[in-house]
Motif scaffolding. Structure first.
Motif, PDB file in Angstrom:
ATOM      1  N   PHE A   2       0.854  -1.175   0.000  1.00  0.00           N
ATOM      2  CA  PHE A   2       0.000   0.000   0.000  1.00  0.00           C
ATOM      3  C   PHE A   2       0.891   1.225   0.000  1.00  0.00           C
ATOM      4  O   PHE A   2       1.400   1.631   1.033  1.00  0.00           O
ATOM      5  CB  PHE A   2      -0.931  -0.008   1.215  1.00  0.00           C
ATOM      6  N   LYS A   4       0.181   4.249  -2.026  1.00  0.00           N
ATOM      7  CA  LYS A   4      -0.444   5.508  -2.430  1.00  0.00           C
ATOM      8  C   LYS A   4      -0.508   6.530  -1.306  1.00  0.00           C
ATOM      9  O   LYS A   4      -0.287   7.718  -1.532  1.00  0.00           O
ATOM     10  CB  LYS A   4      -1.838   5.267  -3.011  1.00  0.00           C
ATOM     11  N   HIS A   5      -0.778   6.106  -0.098  1.00  0.00           N
ATOM     12  CA  HIS A   5      -0.915   7.059   1.003  1.00  0.00           C
ATOM     13  C   HIS A   5       0.423   7.688   1.398  1.00  0.00           C
ATOM     14  O   HIS A   5       0.449   8.715   2.081  1.00  0.00           O
ATOM     15  CB  HIS A   5      -1.576   6.384   2.212  1.00  0.00           C
ATOM     16  N   SER A   8       4.057  11.777  -2.033  1.00  0.00           N
ATOM     17  CA  SER A   8       3.982  13.221  -1.805  1.00  0.00           C
ATOM     18  C   SER A   8       4.155  14.027  -3.088  1.00  0.00           C
ATOM     19  O   SER A   8       3.798  15.204  -3.123  1.00  0.00           O
ATOM     20  CB  SER A   8       5.048  13.661  -0.794  1.00  0.00           C
ATOM     21  N   LYS A  28       1.760  17.165  -3.117  1.00  0.00           N
ATOM     22  CA  LYS A  28       0.655  16.967  -2.175  1.00  0.00           C
ATOM     23  C   LYS A  28       0.190  18.286  -1.548  1.00  0.00           C
ATOM     24  O   LYS A  28      -0.966  18.449  -1.196  1.00  0.00           O
ATOM     25  CB  LYS A  28       1.101  15.989  -1.086  1.00  0.00           C
ATOM     26  N   ASP A  57      -4.582  14.878  -5.252  1.00  0.00           N
ATOM     27  CA  ASP A  57      -5.446  13.815  -4.714  1.00  0.00           C
ATOM     28  C   ASP A  57      -6.336  13.213  -5.797  1.00  0.00           C
ATOM     29  O   ASP A  57      -6.554  11.998  -5.829  1.00  0.00           O
ATOM     30  CB  ASP A  57      -6.310  14.347  -3.566  1.00  0.00           C
ATOM     31  N   GLU A  65      -3.377   0.811  -7.302  1.00  0.00           N
ATOM     32  CA  GLU A  65      -2.285   0.448  -6.386  1.00  0.00           C
ATOM     33  C   GLU A  65      -1.420  -0.698  -6.931  1.00  0.00           C
ATOM     34  O   GLU A  65      -0.227  -0.775  -6.651  1.00  0.00           O
ATOM     35  CB  GLU A  65      -2.885   0.048  -5.033  1.00  0.00           C
TER      36      GLU A  65
END
Length: 149
Positions: A2, A4-5, A8, A28, A57, A65
């Motif tokens: 994971f 994506k989070h 930046s 970001k 975003d 992903e």
């Protein structure tokens, strides 16, 4: 995975031969840098600024992903025409998830997943880019009319 989070920044470039036809850098924090529209012969300016409209975003929402498992360089076989290079780099702290595809101008292009990221980045930033260009043109026109001062 994971990732994506953690991202930046996103950098997207498109070259045809030695000419840069498109440069998009989204941060970001809302900073945008953009030059071009994909046409290597278009003489369009590099513009930068900030936007609170969530371009970064919005782009990440369109990214699957699963692509982060397949980073690297792809040189398409049987290239026809001038070489084109699509580069997409996702920066996540000290880690870069990089994609580079070299393909021929008249042959099969990049994988669909990467092409969709490119198209979405252009669509998402086009309104901002047009507004910035209009503001520059308007300022130039105003400055020409102030010759009496």
């Amino acid at each position: 995975m994971f990732a994506k989070h953690l991202i930046s920044q996103v950098l997207i470039t498109l070259h045809t031969g030695e000419k840069n036809g498109l440069f998009i850098l989204l941060d970001k924090n809302g900073t945008i840098h953009r030059k071009g529209n994909g046409n290597p012969d278009a003489d369009l300016p590099m513009l930068q600024g900030r936007s609170n409209l969530g371009h970064f975003d919005a782009l990440l929402m369109t990214v699957n992903e699963a692509i982060f498992h397949h980073t690297g360089v792809i040189k398409m076989p049987d290239r026809v025409g001038e070489d084109c290079t699509l580069t997409i780099i996702f920066q996540a702290g000290e880690i870069d998830y990089s994609f580079r595809v070299v393909y021929g101008q008249q042959s099969e292009g990049p994988p669909q997943e990467l092409t969709e990221i490119l198209i979405n980045a252009v669509k998402l930033t086009q309104g901002w880019y047009d507004e910035q260009q209009s503001a520059i043109l308007e300022d130039e026109i105003k400055s020409k009319w102030k010759f009496w001062k």
